[in-house]
Design a protein around this motif. Structure first.
Motif, PDB file in Angstrom:
ATOM      1  N   GLU A 136      79.742  78.811  73.906  1.00 41.27           N
ATOM      2  CA  GLU A 136      78.482  78.150  73.539  1.00 41.27           C
ATOM      3  C   GLU A 136      78.449  77.801  72.053  1.00 41.27           C
ATOM      4  O   GLU A 136      77.996  76.723  71.661  1.00 41.27           O
TER       5      GLU A 136
ATOM      6  N   ARG B   4      80.339  74.607  71.258  1.00 38.64           N
ATOM      7  CA  ARG B   4      79.705  73.378  71.748  1.00 38.64           C
ATOM      8  C   ARG B   4      80.738  72.350  72.230  1.00 38.64           C
ATOM      9  O   ARG B   4      80.793  71.217  71.733  1.00 38.64           O
TER      10      ARG B   4
ATOM     11  N   ASP C  83      82.669  69.602  74.740  1.00 36.24           N
ATOM     12  CA  ASP C  83      82.259  68.555  75.676  1.00 36.24           C
ATOM     13  C   ASP C  83      82.676  68.887  77.098  1.00 36.24           C
ATOM     14  O   ASP C  83      82.083  68.387  78.058  1.00 36.24           O
ATOM     15  N   MET C  84      83.706  69.725  77.224  1.00 37.30           N
ATOM     16  CA  MET C  84      84.203  70.084  78.546  1.00 37.30           C
ATOM     17  C   MET C  84      85.083  71.325  78.443  1.00 37.30           C
ATOM     18  O   MET C  84      85.535  71.696  77.354  1.00 37.30           O
TER      19      MET C  84
ATOM     20  N   ARG D  56      76.850  74.456  82.691  1.00 40.67           N
ATOM     21  CA  ARG D  56      76.690  73.959  81.323  1.00 40.67           C
ATOM     22  C   ARG D  56      77.680  72.854  80.958  1.00 40.67           C
ATOM     23  O   ARG D  56      77.363  72.005  80.117  1.00 40.67           O
ATOM     24  N   TYR D  57      78.870  72.864  81.575  1.00 42.32           N
ATOM     25  CA  TYR D  57      79.931  71.960  81.137  1.00 42.32           C
ATOM     26  C   TYR D  57      80.724  71.404  82.324  1.00 42.32           C
ATOM     27  O   TYR D  57      80.874  72.086  83.344  1.00 42.32           O
TER      28      TYR D  57
END
Length: 290
Positions: free
Chosen positions: A68, A71, A73-74, A103-104
């Protein structure tokens, strides 16, 4: 003199045991950066490999918090998130994958442990249950297939080589054009990331045309010897060339994660577990760095 030598030896043993305990139960985040004119926008990847069902805190909260914080993108998974062992419980690992998927986007290539649970009768229905749960979570493994993210100028391929190429004590050469037979040819106008669990065949991956290879499998050599690198590979080769870190061949770079878990033996020494963060940039930002 003997007493002094014995004392020094005892101190070294205690120190190594402390480092082993510490390295086996914590992880570090390592960062790499690459740029290419084929990329259309900055992309941050988190690569996970060789978790082997390990938990960093309840619900893998420590690992999730580190992801987290980055951050990404994937999430890209380069295999062996689970351990192939009869009666091995994978519930907590599946809960962690579900939490990540909420989340991803996740792109998952199998390692040899995911392969084994579907190949051998001793694992009963473990392979079937595992794949069913992945589908329920919403993860479709990249088993010799790929996805193209046109808006990013990025293609992600998942290579699954035959389990015969994971033999111990020997390395069997891949047949000519083996990656191409499994994956086809990569697009020349798209930046190609290849998830390939076993790094021993880097030359073949580079010859296929990957821009970036993400691998695991070697666990950093389990024990890292100063100035010599990892001690032993899963195929039981001493001081393997591809133990962890960054390697290049021609236009191809390969990042080998040292893994997040342990498996036979369940220890690490001078070799902490790794969460791998990769930044891809469409603009030149200088040389690749770690």
């Amino acid at each position: 003199m003997l007493a002094v030598l014995c004392t020094i030896f005892a101190i070294l043993v205690v120190f190594c045991l402390w480092v082993m305990l510490y390295d086996t139960h914590h992880f570090v985040t390592v960062k790499y950066q690459f740029s290419s004119g084929l990329l259309k926008q900055p992309t941050r990847l988190i690569m996970i490999s060789d978790l082997h069902n390990y938990q960093y805190g309840p619900g893998n909260c420590q690992l999730f918090a580190a992801i987290e914080e980055a951050r990404p993108d994937m999430i890209l998974i380069a295999g062996d998130v689970i351990t192939a062992a009869p009666n091995e419980k994978i519930d907590k690992t599946m809960d962690f994958l579900k939490q990540l998927k909420e989340r991803y986007p996740i792109y998952y290539a199998y390692g040899n442990h995911e392969q084994k649970i579907s190949l051998y009768k001793s694992y009963k229905d473990m392979g079937e249950r595992f794949e069913k749960e992945l589908v329920q979570i919403g993860i479709k493994p990249l088993r010799n297939t790929h996805v193209t993210l046109e808006e990013r100028g990025l293609a992600i391929y998942g290579l699954e080589i035959d389990h015969a190429y994971y033999k111990r004590l020997s390395t069997e050469a891949l047949p000519d054009h083996y990656p191409e037979k499994l994956l086809g040819r990569p697009k020349e106008d798209t930046y190609t990331v290849l998830l390939a669990h076993n790094p021993e065949f880097f030359s073949e991956y580079a010859g296929w045309g990957a821009d970036l290879v993400l691998s695991g499998h070697t666990h950093g050599g389990v024990i890292r010897v100063p100035f010599l690198g990892g001690l032993v590979s899963p195929s039981l080769h001493l001081f393997p060339k591809y133990d962890g870190g960054l390697f290049t061949e021609g236009k191809t770079s390969m990042v080998i994660g040292r893994g997040l878990g342990t498996h036979t033996p369940k220890v690490r020494l001078f070799n902490p577990a790794e969460l791998v963060l990769v930044d891809l940039s469409p603009e030149s930002t200088g040389e690749e760095s770690k």
